[in-house]
Design an enzyme around this catalytic site. Sequence first.
Site, PDB file in Angstrom:
ATOM      1  N   ASP A 144      -0.639   3.608   1.958  1.00  0.00           N
ATOM      2  CA  ASP A 144       0.446   4.521   1.794  1.00  0.00           C
ATOM      3  C   ASP A 144       0.330   5.593   1.929  1.00  0.00           C
ATOM      4  O   ASP A 144      -1.144   5.861   1.824  1.00  0.00           O
ATOM      5  CB  ASP A 144       0.314   4.492  -0.092  1.00  0.00           C
ATOM      6  N   GLU A 159      13.285  -0.924  -4.131  1.00  0.00           N
ATOM      7  CA  GLU A 159      11.908  -1.339  -3.767  1.00  0.00           C
ATOM      8  C   GLU A 159      11.084  -0.102  -5.804  1.00  0.00           C
ATOM      9  O   GLU A 159      11.134   0.697  -5.052  1.00  0.00           O
ATOM     10  CB  GLU A 159      10.915  -0.771  -2.719  1.00  0.00           C
TER      11      GLU A 159
END
EC number: 4.2.1.20
Length: 242
Positions: A42, A31
């Site tokens: 995040d 990824e």
Amino acid sequence: MTKLFIPYIMGNKDLIENATLLSENGADIIEIGVPFSDPVADGPVIMEAGQQAIKQGITIDYIFNQLEKHGDQIKCNYVLMTYYNIICHYGEQAFFEKCRDTGVYGLIIPDLPYELSQRLKQQFSHYGVKIISLVAMTTDDKRIKDIVSHAEGFIYTVTMNATTGQNGAFHPELKRKIESIKAIANVPVVAGFGIRTPQHVADIKEVADGIVIGSEIVKRFKSNTREEIIKYLQSIQQTLNN
């Protein structure tokens, strides 16, 4: 069935070197994070890595350029983790074309509403770039059925309701939820967010078809030697397929 190991790295100046190392040490899919100024999904480690990448001048064009030139060094599939804003700004069709041309296997778009993901799948499926579905522990059963029935590549179950890579405390309902998703899915169901140690891996692999490790990998690329990183990857790989 072999369990999938999906490590995450930030797209930065070391992108190809880091991705190559991962692909040589057990990664099944990598990824690659596309740095973005407002990364709502995040945790602090990945957010900081993204800010550093932006300071280095890393853009989606830089990432595409590197993959175009050196993608053949990466010996496994890779997906881009990007926010929809980047795709929209680039132009949807141009973005999917570029993904196809640079060997991108799929896209993880954490801020993409389900309805929009369906439109993108219908409109751009001929490019062969998979749109990976995310399922949170809070997603209701009806919506899960909808998501799973249209899933491609793999299904990414978010194993915590917190942001990524924090304390690794898995939701008590996690295993039941993953098992219920697997019962109706035609693609692998992987778990991610908060997985850091071989112990986490051993716990979650009982039910999941694979794991995503993000913050811990990013942290290790920042502060560990190459040998230490390889040793860590081997410990994860060993636990996953033992």
